[in-house]
Scaffold this motif. Structure first.
Motif, mmCIF file in Angstrom:
data_model
loop_
_atom_site.group_PDB
_atom_site.id
_atom_site.type_symbol
_atom_site.label_atom_id
_atom_site.label_comp_id
_atom_site.label_asym_id
_atom_site.label_seq_id
_atom_site.Cartn_x
_atom_site.Cartn_y
_atom_site.Cartn_z
ATOM 1 N N LYS A 99 -10.272 -1.677 -11.814
ATOM 2 C CA LYS A 99 -10.433 -1.347 -10.651
ATOM 3 C C LYS A 99 -10.624 -2.864 -10.071
ATOM 4 N N GLU A 113 -7.453 -4.912 -10.508
ATOM 5 C CA GLU A 113 -6.443 -4.599 -10.524
ATOM 6 C C GLU A 113 -5.775 -4.550 -9.442
ATOM 7 N N LEU A 114 -6.696 -2.942 -9.170
ATOM 8 C CA LEU A 114 -6.597 -2.100 -8.092
ATOM 9 C C LEU A 114 -6.560 -2.861 -6.447
ATOM 10 N N LEU A 166 -4.954 -1.170 -3.380
ATOM 11 C CA LEU A 166 -5.266 0.861 -3.649
ATOM 12 C C LEU A 166 -6.492 1.403 -4.116
ATOM 13 N N PHE A 181 -8.699 4.025 -5.750
ATOM 14 C CA PHE A 181 -8.847 4.695 -6.903
ATOM 15 C C PHE A 181 -9.651 5.953 -6.712
ATOM 16 N N VAL A 200 -5.484 7.599 -8.188
ATOM 17 C CA VAL A 200 -5.024 6.387 -7.689
ATOM 18 C C VAL A 200 -4.751 7.470 -6.236
ATOM 19 N N ILE A 221 2.152 4.627 -5.985
ATOM 20 C CA ILE A 221 2.140 3.960 -5.457
ATOM 21 C C ILE A 221 3.252 3.433 -5.768
ATOM 22 N N GLN A 262 3.946 -2.367 -6.094
ATOM 23 C CA GLN A 262 3.012 -2.410 -6.703
ATOM 24 C C GLN A 262 2.482 -1.329 -8.445
ATOM 25 N N LEU A 276 0.555 -4.216 -10.462
ATOM 26 C CA LEU A 276 0.080 -3.850 -12.141
ATOM 27 C C LEU A 276 0.273 -3.869 -13.312
#
Length: 186
Positions: free
Chosen positions: A18, A20-21, A26, A28, A38, A42, A46, A50
């Motif tokens: 979460k 990192e997103l 981004l 989720f 997501v 992407i 990205q 990620l």
């Protein structure tokens, strides 16, 4: 868009994903063990960021369909053994087949080919780690643990426990230093 992540086996892993997103902006929809959905598509940039961020957290973004399926098998087993509130009362092979929409023989052969061990061995290893955890918590006696883990008897649990650990459950309970493995290391 769905993403599949290897080595994602705990709540801590979910939190890392979460994070990192969020860093990448981004959003989720769902973050489950081994699987993330997501809202956006992407970009290549990205995806690379990620991938790097996940590697730093000990996780791996997967592309190979066979690797994704094996990771799904592992995550279903981990979820059933370690996180199910109810006693495990289903046949694992039927459950995996139903959940993954594949014949169990195909799943078992693929798993063995790629992992070098059987699904059954993987399940037993995880059940033994869960039993160790339950013994350490000292909230259930061995009979209750056998019932919770769906063993036919205490003797069956004890025999399997000793075969894997070299110790009886009662001897393990008496140890001053409990030897448990991290779920990620099984």
């Amino acid at each position: 868009m769905k993403l599949y992540i290897k080595y994602m086996v705990s709540t801590r892993c979910k939190m890392a994903v979460k994070e990192e997103l969020k860093k990448l902006g981004l959003h989720f929809i769902v973050v489950e063990l081994g699987e993330v959905e997501v809202m956006e598509n992407i970009t290549v940039d990205q995806r690379e960021k990620l991938k790097t961020g996940l590697l730093d957290a000990g996780l791996e973004l997967m592309d190979d369909k066979r690797a994704v399926l094996i990771e799904k098998i592992k995550n279903i087993i981990v979820e059933m053994v370690h996180y199910a509130d109810e006693p495990i009362k289903v046949n694992f092979s039927d459950y995996l087949s139903d959940k993954l929409k594949h014949d169990y023989t195909y799943l078992a052969n693929l798993f063995s080919e790629v992992q070098g061990s059987t699904i059954e061995h993987f399940i037993i290893d995880h059940k033994i780690e869960r039993i160790k955890e339950l013994i350490i918590y000292d909230e259930l006696n061995i009979t209750e643990i056998a019932w919770k883990m769906n063993y036919s008897s205490v003797a069956h649990l004890s025999n399997q426990f000793k075969k894997v650990t070299g110790l009886s459950p009662s001897h393990f309970k008496q140890l001053k230093v409990k030897r448990r493995n991290q779920i990620e290391d099984i």
